[in-house]
Write a protein that holds these residues in place. Structure first.
Motif, PDB file in Angstrom:
ATOM      1  N   LEU A  32     -31.958  36.668  29.965  1.00 34.72           N
ATOM      2  CA  LEU A  32     -32.686  35.479  30.409  1.00 34.72           C
ATOM      3  C   LEU A  32     -33.725  35.777  31.489  1.00 34.72           C
ATOM      4  CD1 LEU A  32     -29.716  32.928  30.675  1.00 34.72           C
ATOM      5  CD2 LEU A  32     -31.193  33.408  28.709  1.00 34.72           C
ATOM      6  N   GLY A  33     -33.733  37.025  31.992  1.00 29.12           N
ATOM      7  CA  GLY A  33     -34.655  37.334  33.069  1.00 29.12           C
ATOM      8  C   GLY A  33     -34.261  36.690  34.378  1.00 29.12           C
ATOM      9  N   VAL A  34     -33.000  36.309  34.506  1.00 31.11           N
ATOM     10  CA  VAL A  34     -32.499  35.647  35.710  1.00 31.11           C
ATOM     11  C   VAL A  34     -31.695  36.674  36.503  1.00 31.11           C
ATOM     12  CG1 VAL A  34     -31.032  33.808  36.598  1.00 31.11           C
ATOM     13  CG2 VAL A  34     -32.419  33.415  34.553  1.00 31.11           C
ATOM     14  N   ARG A  35     -32.197  37.061  37.641  1.00 27.99           N
ATOM     15  CA  ARG A  35     -31.532  38.070  38.458  1.00 27.99           C
ATOM     16  C   ARG A  35     -30.606  37.379  39.452  1.00 27.99           C
ATOM     17  NH1 ARG A  35     -32.101  42.258  35.215  1.00 27.99           N
ATOM     18  NH2 ARG A  35     -34.267  42.358  34.458  1.00 27.99           N
ATOM     19  N   VAL A  36     -29.307  37.437  39.169  1.00 30.91           N
ATOM     20  CA  VAL A  36     -28.335  36.781  40.028  1.00 30.91           C
ATOM     21  C   VAL A  36     -27.345  37.813  40.552  1.00 30.91           C
ATOM     22  CG1 VAL A  36     -28.560  34.597  38.791  1.00 30.91           C
ATOM     23  CG2 VAL A  36     -26.772  36.223  38.122  1.00 30.91           C
ATOM     24  N   SER A  37     -26.664  37.475  41.612  1.00 33.04           N
ATOM     25  CA  SER A  37     -25.669  38.360  42.212  1.00 33.04           C
ATOM     26  C   SER A  37     -24.286  38.066  41.650  1.00 33.04           C
ATOM     27  CB  SER A  37     -25.647  38.171  43.729  1.00 33.04           C
ATOM     28  OG  SER A  37     -25.154  36.875  44.050  1.00 33.04           O
ATOM     29  N   THR A  38     -23.355  38.998  41.874  1.00 33.33           N
ATOM     30  CA  THR A  38     -21.968  38.733  41.473  1.00 33.33           C
ATOM     31  C   THR A  38     -21.391  37.567  42.273  1.00 33.33           C
ATOM     32  OG1 THR A  38     -21.188  40.415  43.033  1.00 33.33           O
ATOM     33  CG2 THR A  38     -21.547  41.111  40.751  1.00 33.33           C
ATOM     34  N   GLY A  39     -21.858  37.401  43.517  1.00 34.53           N
ATOM     35  CA  GLY A  39     -21.410  36.263  44.307  1.00 34.53           C
ATOM     36  C   GLY A  39     -21.815  34.940  43.689  1.00 34.53           C
ATOM     37  N   PHE A  40     -23.002  34.905  43.119  1.00 32.45           N
ATOM     38  CA  PHE A  40     -23.447  33.700  42.427  1.00 32.45           C
ATOM     39  C   PHE A  40     -22.545  33.395  41.238  1.00 32.45           C
ATOM     40  CE2 PHE A  40     -25.930  31.843  38.936  1.00 32.45           C
ATOM     41  CZ  PHE A  40     -26.397  30.679  39.532  1.00 32.45           C
ATOM     42  N   VAL A  41     -22.170  34.433  40.495  1.00 34.51           N
ATOM     43  CA  VAL A  41     -21.278  34.239  39.347  1.00 34.51           C
ATOM     44  C   VAL A  41     -19.938  33.686  39.821  1.00 34.51           C
ATOM     45  CG1 VAL A  41     -20.093  35.377  37.431  1.00 34.51           C
ATOM     46  CG2 VAL A  41     -22.420  36.066  38.036  1.00 34.51           C
ATOM     47  N   HIS A  42     -19.371  34.258  40.879  1.00 37.28           N
ATOM     48  CA  HIS A  42     -18.121  33.742  41.464  1.00 37.28           C
ATOM     49  C   HIS A  42     -18.255  32.263  41.814  1.00 37.28           C
ATOM     50  CE1 HIS A  42     -15.294  37.103  42.101  1.00 37.28           C
ATOM     51  NE2 HIS A  42     -16.357  37.884  42.197  1.00 37.28           N
ATOM     52  N   GLN A  43     -19.335  31.925  42.474  1.00 40.33           N
ATOM     53  CA  GLN A  43     -19.536  30.556  42.935  1.00 40.33           C
ATOM     54  C   GLN A  43     -19.619  29.583  41.766  1.00 40.33           C
ATOM     55  OE1 GLN A  43     -23.011  30.055  45.388  1.00 40.33           O
ATOM     56  NE2 GLN A  43     -23.056  27.845  45.081  1.00 40.33           N
ATOM     57  N   VAL A  44     -20.393  29.934  40.750  1.00 38.29           N
ATOM     58  CA  VAL A  44     -20.594  29.035  39.611  1.00 38.29           C
ATOM     59  C   VAL A  44     -19.291  28.844  38.841  1.00 38.29           C
ATOM     60  CG1 VAL A  44     -21.759  28.796  37.385  1.00 38.29           C
ATOM     61  CG2 VAL A  44     -23.053  29.503  39.407  1.00 38.29           C
ATOM     62  N   VAL A  45     -18.537  29.918  38.637  1.00 39.05           N
ATOM     63  CA  VAL A  45     -17.270  29.816  37.912  1.00 39.05           C
ATOM     64  C   VAL A  45     -16.287  28.944  38.681  1.00 39.05           C
ATOM     65  CG1 VAL A  45     -15.251  31.124  37.140  1.00 39.05           C
ATOM     66  CG2 VAL A  45     -17.551  31.993  36.667  1.00 39.05           C
ATOM     67  N   GLY A  46     -16.200  29.142  39.985  1.00 39.58           N
ATOM     68  CA  GLY A  46     -15.300  28.330  40.794  1.00 39.58           C
ATOM     69  C   GLY A  46     -15.679  26.858  40.788  1.00 39.58           C
ATOM     70  N   GLU A  47     -16.979  26.571  40.891  1.00 40.71           N
ATOM     71  CA  GLU A  47     -17.439  25.183  40.863  1.00 40.71           C
ATOM     72  C   GLU A  47     -17.108  24.522  39.528  1.00 40.71           C
ATOM     73  OE1 GLU A  47     -21.572  25.381  41.676  1.00 40.71           O
ATOM     74  OE2 GLU A  47     -21.337  25.511  43.869  1.00 40.71           O
ATOM     75  N   ALA A  48     -17.294  25.264  38.440  1.00 37.04           N
ATOM     76  CA  ALA A  48     -16.998  24.715  37.117  1.00 37.04           C
ATOM     77  C   ALA A  48     -15.521  24.358  36.992  1.00 37.04           C
ATOM     78  CB  ALA A  48     -17.398  25.720  36.036  1.00 37.04           C
ATOM     79  N   ALA A  49     -14.652  25.249  37.477  1.00 37.63           N
ATOM     80  CA  ALA A  49     -13.210  24.968  37.408  1.00 37.63           C
ATOM     81  C   ALA A  49     -12.844  23.745  38.244  1.00 37.63           C
ATOM     82  CB  ALA A  49     -12.429  26.195  37.873  1.00 37.63           C
ATOM     83  N   ARG A  50     -13.466  23.609  39.408  1.00 41.34           N
ATOM     84  CA  ARG A  50     -13.134  22.470  40.275  1.00 41.34           C
ATOM     85  C   ARG A  50     -13.591  21.132  39.683  1.00 41.34           C
ATOM     86  NH1 ARG A  50     -14.365  26.414  44.156  1.00 41.34           N
ATOM     87  NH2 ARG A  50     -16.541  25.764  44.338  1.00 41.34           N
ATOM     88  N   ARG A  51     -14.569  21.164  38.820  1.00 42.34           N
ATOM     89  CA  ARG A  51     -15.047  19.930  38.190  1.00 42.34           C
ATOM     90  C   ARG A  51     -14.105  19.430  37.086  1.00 42.34           C
ATOM     91  NH1 ARG A  51     -20.499  18.537  38.989  1.00 42.34           N
ATOM     92  NH2 ARG A  51     -21.666  20.032  40.278  1.00 42.34           N
ATOM     93  N   LEU A  52     -13.091  20.219  36.761  1.00 41.24           N
ATOM     94  CA  LEU A  52     -12.251  19.902  35.602  1.00 41.24           C
ATOM     95  C   LEU A  52     -10.997  19.117  35.956  1.00 41.24           C
ATOM     96  CD1 LEU A  52     -12.617  23.186  33.531  1.00 41.24           C
ATOM     97  CD2 LEU A  52     -13.464  20.916  32.936  1.00 41.24           C
ATOM     98  N   GLY A  53     -10.914  18.589  37.158  1.00 39.84           N
ATOM     99  CA  GLY A  53      -9.748  17.790  37.527  1.00 39.84           C
ATOM    100  C   GLY A  53      -9.465  16.638  36.577  1.00 39.84           C
ATOM    101  N   PRO A  54     -10.471  15.823  36.217  1.00 43.76           N
ATOM    102  CA  PRO A  54     -10.214  14.725  35.274  1.00 43.76           C
ATOM    103  C   PRO A  54      -9.747  15.211  33.901  1.00 43.76           C
ATOM    104  CG  PRO A  54     -12.266  14.369  36.451  1.00 43.76           C
ATOM    105  CD  PRO A  54     -11.831  15.763  36.783  1.00 43.76           C
ATOM    106  N   PHE A  55     -10.288  16.354  33.460  1.00 41.13           N
ATOM    107  CA  PHE A  55      -9.845  16.905  32.171  1.00 41.13           C
ATOM    108  C   PHE A  55      -8.377  17.321  32.238  1.00 41.13           C
ATOM    109  CE2 PHE A  55      -8.738  20.785  29.946  1.00 41.13           C
ATOM    110  CZ  PHE A  55      -8.909  20.408  28.627  1.00 41.13           C
ATOM    111  N   VAL A  56      -7.988  17.999  33.311  1.00 43.45           N
ATOM    112  CA  VAL A  56      -6.597  18.458  33.443  1.00 43.45           C
ATOM    113  C   VAL A  56      -5.643  17.271  33.451  1.00 43.45           C
ATOM    114  CG1 VAL A  56      -4.965  19.609  34.989  1.00 43.45           C
ATOM    115  CG2 VAL A  56      -7.217  20.619  34.580  1.00 43.45           C
ATOM    116  N   SER A  57      -5.982  16.229  34.199  1.00 48.77           N
ATOM    117  CA  SER A  57      -5.116  15.054  34.266  1.00 48.77           C
ATOM    118  C   SER A  57      -4.993  14.377  32.908  1.00 48.77           C
ATOM    119  CB  SER A  57      -5.666  14.061  35.298  1.00 48.77           C
ATOM    120  OG  SER A  57      -5.664  14.628  36.592  1.00 48.77           O
TER     121      SER A  57
END
Length: 312
Positions: A32-57
């Motif tokens: 994609l030509g998007v230069r991101v850090s491993t920290g960015f990947v960690h952050q995005v994955v964690g944010e996505a998981a935290r958004r799933l509270g309504p799905f889990v319930s």
């Protein structure tokens, strides 16, 4: 500043393709030509998981009222040690949670306590406290146990082959009944299965008498298991909604093994928990015919939620 598509691609690389964080970051740069850090990947994955509270319930509530539920657990390597990923699932729903392997850890998923349907599982004793449910023992595990005993001593453990053939005969009878649109086996069919089962047990006791101290051998212990848990083992013959195996749970747990094969251990327990939450979401969405990238993009405004599902 990155948009929905980039963030969905990050989570897709981790939770669908099981790539390590560094390789996920490199992939975005290459494709994609998007230069991101491993920290960015960690952050995005964690944010996505935290958004799933309504799905889990929602998913936990739907699973709790199913007629038939599959449960299992598998070890996962975390920071040099082991934790367990637990699953409760049906052909339409998947929910993972992580922890140890105790009764409390099993209950922590908030699905199984008070469950009143039929729980398909293996022989792990920690599930026995779920007294409100009917229990069904996975036939595939039992066949493997019987084959192991028979192959170690074919001449002296013929009962094990007889019992395995009895279970496979019963499996075929139930499958034929379901194909024919029947709701249940006939009384004569069930009586025949139970007679064959009792005969195999009698043969097993004959071939495996206790030693002089009254202790059973390994094969004798298996005979006792089949004696004590007959109703649980033959549950699938009296309720055709109950499958012969627990393959559904084993299939749903397979991504844990794939992730470890591709990316090795998790560094933190939170990382494993995030993976389990995201896999719950993606597995359930896939079962409903949803595209993984589409439902990951939808997370920005709120997760996709399964509708009340039919019993498995």
């Amino acid at each position: 500043q990155y948009g929905v598509g980039v963030k969905a691609a990050v989570v897709y690389a981790r939770a669908v393709q099981f790539l390590p964080f560094a390789r996920a970051a490199a992939l975005l740069g290459d494709l994609l030509g998007v230069r991101v850090s491993t920290g960015f990947v960690h952050q995005v994955v964690g944010e996505a998981a935290r958004r799933l509270g309504p799905f889990v319930s929602r998913t936990a509530a739907l699973l709790h009222v199913q007629q038939v539920l599959h449960a299992d657990e598998t070890p996962a390597r975390v920071d040099g040690g082991f934790k367990y990923v637990h699953v409760a699932c049906t052909p339409e729903l998947t929910l993972f949670h992580v922890g140890g392997r105790s009764k409390a850890d099993i209950d922590a998923g908030k699905v199984l306590p008070g469950f009143t349907g039929t729980l398909v599982r293996d022989g792990y004793a920690a599930y026995r406290h779920l007294a409100d449910a009917d229990h069904a023992w996975c036939g595939a595990h039992l066949i493997r146990d019987l084959r192991g005993v028979h192959e170690s001593d074919p001449a002296g453990q013929q009962w094990a082959e007889v019992m395995a053939q009895t279970l496979l005969m019963a499996k075929k009878m139930t499958e034929q009944a379901v194909t024919a649109g029947r709701d249940a086996l006939s009384a004569d069919e069930i009586s025949h299965i139970r007679a064959c089962y009792a005969g195999a047990l009698a043969y097993g006791r004959q071939q495996n008498p206790p030693d002089r101290d009254g202790k059973p051998s390994r094969a004798g212990t298996l005979v006792e298991r089949f004696t004590a848990h007959r109703d649980m083992i033959l549950r699938f013959t009296v309720d055709l909604a109950v499958p012969f195996t627990n393959n559904q749970a084993e299939r749903d747990l397979r991504p844990v093994k794939l992730q470890q094969k591709i990316s090795a251990t998790w560094r933190t327990l939170q990382g494993l928990a995030d993976f389990a939450t995201l896999r719950s979401y993606l597995s359930t969405a896939t079962k409903h015919g949803k595209d993984a990238l589409d439902v990951l993009k939808q997370l920005t405004t709120g997760p996709w939620l399964p509708e009340p599902a039919t019993s498995s």
